[in-house]
Scaffold this motif. Structure first.
Motif, PDB file in Angstrom:
ATOM      1  N   LEU A 151      95.527  31.518   1.369  1.00 36.03           N
ATOM      2  CA  LEU A 151      95.378  30.275   1.731  1.00 36.03           C
ATOM      3  C   LEU A 151      94.548  29.192   0.975  1.00 36.03           C
ATOM      4  O   LEU A 151      95.896  28.296   0.773  1.00 36.03           O
ATOM      5  CB  LEU A 151      95.710  30.140   3.158  1.00 36.03           C
ATOM      6  N   VAL A 152      93.902  29.369   0.741  1.00 34.44           N
ATOM      7  CA  VAL A 152      93.034  28.291   0.291  1.00 34.44           C
ATOM      8  C   VAL A 152      93.185  27.769  -0.817  1.00 34.44           C
ATOM      9  O   VAL A 152      93.364  26.995  -1.533  1.00 34.44           O
ATOM     10  CB  VAL A 152      91.711  28.241   1.031  1.00 34.44           C
ATOM     11  N   THR A 153      93.380  28.938  -1.440  1.00 36.99           N
ATOM     12  CA  THR A 153      93.478  29.070  -3.009  1.00 36.99           C
ATOM     13  C   THR A 153      94.553  28.123  -3.326  1.00 36.99           C
ATOM     14  O   THR A 153      94.734  27.128  -4.153  1.00 36.99           O
ATOM     15  CB  THR A 153      93.434  30.411  -3.537  1.00 36.99           C
ATOM     16  N   CYS A 154      95.819  28.503  -2.343  1.00 42.47           N
ATOM     17  CA  CYS A 154      97.168  27.791  -2.814  1.00 42.47           C
ATOM     18  C   CYS A 154      96.695  26.629  -2.317  1.00 42.47           C
ATOM     19  O   CYS A 154      97.854  25.539  -2.793  1.00 42.47           O
ATOM     20  CB  CYS A 154      98.277  28.584  -1.844  1.00 42.47           C
ATOM     21  N   ILE A 155      96.242  25.870  -1.552  1.00 43.76           N
ATOM     22  CA  ILE A 155      96.791  24.815  -1.027  1.00 43.76           C
ATOM     23  C   ILE A 155      95.166  23.917  -2.385  1.00 43.76           C
ATOM     24  O   ILE A 155      95.625  22.247  -2.978  1.00 43.76           O
ATOM     25  CB  ILE A 155      95.866  24.376  -0.101  1.00 43.76           C
ATOM     26  N   PHE A 182      89.827  18.000  -5.250  1.00 44.89           N
ATOM     27  CA  PHE A 182      90.055  19.396  -4.464  1.00 44.89           C
ATOM     28  C   PHE A 182      89.194  19.736  -3.434  1.00 44.89           C
ATOM     29  O   PHE A 182      89.044  20.592  -2.412  1.00 44.89           O
ATOM     30  CB  PHE A 182      88.855  20.422  -5.728  1.00 44.89           C
ATOM     31  N   HIS A 183      88.165  18.952  -3.350  1.00 40.64           N
ATOM     32  CA  HIS A 183      86.685  18.843  -2.593  1.00 40.64           C
ATOM     33  C   HIS A 183      87.747  18.983  -1.318  1.00 40.64           C
ATOM     34  O   HIS A 183      87.865  19.189   0.147  1.00 40.64           O
ATOM     35  CB  HIS A 183      85.804  18.008  -2.589  1.00 40.64           C
ATOM     36  N   LEU A 184      88.469  17.773  -1.063  1.00 42.34           N
ATOM     37  CA  LEU A 184      88.749  17.307   0.497  1.00 42.34           C
ATOM     38  C   LEU A 184      89.978  18.266   0.905  1.00 42.34           C
ATOM     39  O   LEU A 184      90.140  18.372   2.720  1.00 42.34           O
ATOM     40  CB  LEU A 184      89.582  15.966  -0.177  1.00 42.34           C
ATOM     41  N   ALA A 185      90.892  18.265  -0.317  1.00 38.35           N
ATOM     42  CA  ALA A 185      92.363  19.537   0.356  1.00 38.35           C
ATOM     43  C   ALA A 185      91.335  21.454   0.618  1.00 38.35           C
ATOM     44  O   ALA A 185      91.925  21.747   1.806  1.00 38.35           O
ATOM     45  CB  ALA A 185      92.364  19.731  -1.097  1.00 38.35           C
ATOM     46  N   VAL A 186      90.483  21.314   0.078  1.00 40.77           N
ATOM     47  CA  VAL A 186      89.343  22.738   1.043  1.00 40.77           C
ATOM     48  C   VAL A 186      88.964  22.653   1.586  1.00 40.77           C
ATOM     49  O   VAL A 186      89.293  23.355   2.776  1.00 40.77           O
ATOM     50  CB  VAL A 186      88.554  23.508  -0.450  1.00 40.77           C
ATOM     51  N   ILE A 187      88.433  21.797   2.357  1.00 42.66           N
ATOM     52  CA  ILE A 187      87.724  21.166   3.549  1.00 42.66           C
ATOM     53  C   ILE A 187      89.059  21.182   4.540  1.00 42.66           C
ATOM     54  O   ILE A 187      88.618  21.382   5.595  1.00 42.66           O
ATOM     55  CB  ILE A 187      86.107  19.684   3.677  1.00 42.66           C
ATOM     56  N   ALA A 188      89.757  20.333   4.091  1.00 37.61           N
ATOM     57  CA  ALA A 188      91.032  19.739   5.301  1.00 37.61           C
ATOM     58  C   ALA A 188      91.329  21.474   5.339  1.00 37.61           C
ATOM     59  O   ALA A 188      91.295  21.920   6.585  1.00 37.61           O
ATOM     60  CB  ALA A 188      91.870  18.995   4.879  1.00 37.61           C
ATOM     61  N   ALA A 189      91.618  22.237   4.484  1.00 35.11           N
ATOM     62  CA  ALA A 189      92.343  24.052   4.681  1.00 35.11           C
ATOM     63  C   ALA A 189      91.453  24.667   6.093  1.00 35.11           C
ATOM     64  O   ALA A 189      91.824  25.004   6.314  1.00 35.11           O
ATOM     65  CB  ALA A 189      92.326  24.426   3.152  1.00 35.11           C
ATOM     66  N   LEU A 190      90.865  24.156   5.242  1.00 38.95           N
ATOM     67  CA  LEU A 190      89.707  25.565   6.052  1.00 38.95           C
ATOM     68  C   LEU A 190      89.016  24.775   7.680  1.00 38.95           C
ATOM     69  O   LEU A 190      88.793  25.932   8.474  1.00 38.95           O
ATOM     70  CB  LEU A 190      87.504  25.748   5.649  1.00 38.95           C
ATOM     71  N   THR A 191      89.435  23.656   7.321  1.00 38.00           N
ATOM     72  CA  THR A 191      89.090  22.942   8.860  1.00 38.00           C
ATOM     73  C   THR A 191      90.555  22.893   9.754  1.00 38.00           C
ATOM     74  O   THR A 191      89.961  23.000  11.059  1.00 38.00           O
ATOM     75  CB  THR A 191      86.911  22.022   9.297  1.00 38.00           C
ATOM     76  N   ASN A 207      90.091  26.736  11.181  1.00 34.10           N
ATOM     77  CA  ASN A 207      89.735  26.892  12.669  1.00 34.10           C
ATOM     78  C   ASN A 207      88.064  26.713  12.240  1.00 34.10           C
ATOM     79  O   ASN A 207      87.100  27.384  12.673  1.00 34.10           O
ATOM     80  CB  ASN A 207      89.528  27.207  13.798  1.00 34.10           C
ATOM     81  N   GLN A 208      87.657  26.242  11.105  1.00 30.33           N
ATOM     82  CA  GLN A 208      86.636  27.483  10.481  1.00 30.33           C
ATOM     83  C   GLN A 208      85.098  25.639  10.379  1.00 30.33           C
ATOM     84  O   GLN A 208      85.763  24.470  10.228  1.00 30.33           O
ATOM     85  CB  GLN A 208      86.401  27.431   8.752  1.00 30.33           C
ATOM     86  N   PRO A 209      83.692  25.933  10.675  1.00 31.87           N
ATOM     87  CA  PRO A 209      82.908  24.903  10.741  1.00 31.87           C
ATOM     88  C   PRO A 209      82.577  23.461   9.547  1.00 31.87           C
ATOM     89  O   PRO A 209      82.912  24.514   8.563  1.00 31.87           O
ATOM     90  CB  PRO A 209      81.583  25.101  11.343  1.00 31.87           C
ATOM     91  N   GLU A 210      83.193  22.473   9.536  1.00 30.20           N
ATOM     92  CA  GLU A 210      83.311  21.515   8.432  1.00 30.20           C
ATOM     93  C   GLU A 210      81.750  22.111   7.656  1.00 30.20           C
ATOM     94  O   GLU A 210      82.088  22.023   6.176  1.00 30.20           O
ATOM     95  CB  GLU A 210      83.235  19.861   9.646  1.00 30.20           C
ATOM     96  N   ASN A 211      80.615  21.997   8.369  1.00 30.02           N
ATOM     97  CA  ASN A 211      79.759  21.862   7.124  1.00 30.02           C
ATOM     98  C   ASN A 211      79.276  23.287   6.370  1.00 30.02           C
ATOM     99  O   ASN A 211      79.270  23.100   5.181  1.00 30.02           O
ATOM    100  CB  ASN A 211      78.249  21.744   7.472  1.00 30.02           C
ATOM    101  N   PRO A 212      79.379  24.674   6.699  1.00 31.36           N
ATOM    102  CA  PRO A 212      79.916  25.808   5.392  1.00 31.36           C
ATOM    103  C   PRO A 212      80.867  25.383   4.700  1.00 31.36           C
ATOM    104  O   PRO A 212      81.182  25.799   3.833  1.00 31.36           O
ATOM    105  CB  PRO A 212      79.592  26.599   6.710  1.00 31.36           C
ATOM    106  N   ALA A 213      82.387  25.209   5.258  1.00 32.46           N
ATOM    107  CA  ALA A 213      83.579  24.771   4.508  1.00 32.46           C
ATOM    108  C   ALA A 213      83.141  23.457   3.358  1.00 32.46           C
ATOM    109  O   ALA A 213      83.248  23.723   2.628  1.00 32.46           O
ATOM    110  CB  ALA A 213      84.430  24.418   5.843  1.00 32.46           C
ATOM    111  N   THR A 214      82.286  23.133   3.804  1.00 31.38           N
ATOM    112  CA  THR A 214      81.944  21.428   3.355  1.00 31.38           C
ATOM    113  C   THR A 214      80.605  22.464   1.678  1.00 31.38           C
ATOM    114  O   THR A 214      80.672  21.769   0.508  1.00 31.38           O
ATOM    115  CB  THR A 214      81.047  20.477   3.018  1.00 31.38           C
TER     116      THR A 214
END
Length: 319
Positions: free
Chosen positions: A229-233, A250-259, A263-270
């Motif tokens: 799903l994150v790959t699609c976004i 890229f970074h903003l889209a991926v972090i938004a998708a994960l968090t 519902n993943q924690p923001e810092n590992p997502a970043t």
């Protein structure tokens, strides 16, 4: 910088320090495999009139420039370089790249509905919309196959539509339509068409796998479907020309998708976004430099050729 400011730099640094970097080696290999498969598909679209080595090196030069320059100027360089190869032309190279983008986006449009099952509470309208988009993607693939096999009909239909729009230059737009149909030429033969679809799927399998592996490396608890799903976004977010290497977008889209969605924690997502993009950046630069050596050219020469082409074609663009 904005991403780091919005997050906690110290916690991101901790996630980066504790990441399993053995997964990043697999990530680098997966990106190289992605490039190999893309070169195979591109050569197929060029009717195998270019050697695989030439296709591979020119493609990688383009990706390197795409990491360093904005607005997908690497694609322009690819089209110019392949156009200098005997039996090739700029328009032929550019057309295949347009078709590449279409096929890649259709792949993710079809994949998206399946990946949304990874979200626990997905609003029904969103689920319905994703299902419809998947069906539209399948329909669009069928439409491309029909268009490739019914060229005279497509030309008549395009002419009829364009003639009804006063400000449209029918003849010029018909040329663009036929350029795209040229790129779809492989779909007129069932064997070549299946090969094109096969490689369009194979290209993205390594990327789907390494997204998942890099997420695991920073401690994110996701399923393979969630990673897909994150790959699609991410693919949709970088579809339009933007900053060099799609930095930030890229970074903003991926972090938004994960968090927001998973519902993943923001810092590992970043940390994931930084690690994956950095690995991709380094691999593209290294493969691009090897491509310059393999193609017998230099970075300065590629830039000068691109500038010369733009100056030569500027009057046509403005007219």
């Amino acid at each position: 910088l904005i991403i780091l400011w919005l997050s906690e730099p110290a916690e991101i640094a901790t996630a980066l320090r504790t990441a399993n970097y053995a997964y990043l080696a697999a990530c680098a290999l997966g990106i190289i495999l992605f490039l190999i498969f893309r070169a195979i598909r591109w050569r197929l679209m060029l009717d195998n009139d270019v050697s695989w080595a030439q296709t591979f090196h020119i493609q990688n030069i383009g990706y390197m420039l795409g990491m360093l320059m904005p607005f997908r100027l690497g694609d322009l360089a690819r089209a110019i370089l392949i156009g200098n190869v005997p039996k090739m032309s700029f328009s032929r190279g550019a057309t295949t790249m347009v078709v590449e983008r279409i096929l890649d986006l259709l792949f993710f449009v079809v994949l998206l509905p399946f990946t949304l099952s990874s979200i626990e509470r997905l609003p029904e309208p969103l689920q319905t919309g994703a299902t419809i988009s998947g069906l539209i993607g399948l329909f669009a693939i069928g439409l491309l196959i029909v268009a490739a096999n019914q060229r005279p009909f497509v030309n008549r239909l395009a002419t009829a539509v364009l003639d009804r729009i006063p400000f449209m230059q029918t003849e010029q737009w018909l040329k663009q339509v036929n350029y795209i149909l040229d790129g779809l030429n492989k779909l007129t033969n069932w064997r070549d068409g299946l090969l094109l679809i096969f490689w369009s799927i194979m290209i993205w399998l390594p990327i789907l796998a390494i997204y998942y592996l890099v997420m695991l490396s920073v401690g994110l608890t996701v399923t393979p479907l969630a990673a897909a799903l994150v790959t699609c976004i991410a693919a949709f977010s970088v579809a339009a020309p933007s900053s060099p290497g799609q930095i930030g977008v890229f970074h903003l889209a991926v972090i938004a998708a994960l968090t927001e969605l998973l519902n993943q924690p923001e810092n590992p997502a970043t940390a994931f976004a930084i690690l994956y993009h950095t690995t991709q950046f380094l691999v593209f630069i290294i493969m691009g430099l090897l491509g310059l050596f393999g193609a017998g050219t230099t970075f300065r020469h590629v830039i000068s050729v691109a500038r010369s082409w733009r100056q030569t074609n500027q009057p046509e663009t403005e007219s």
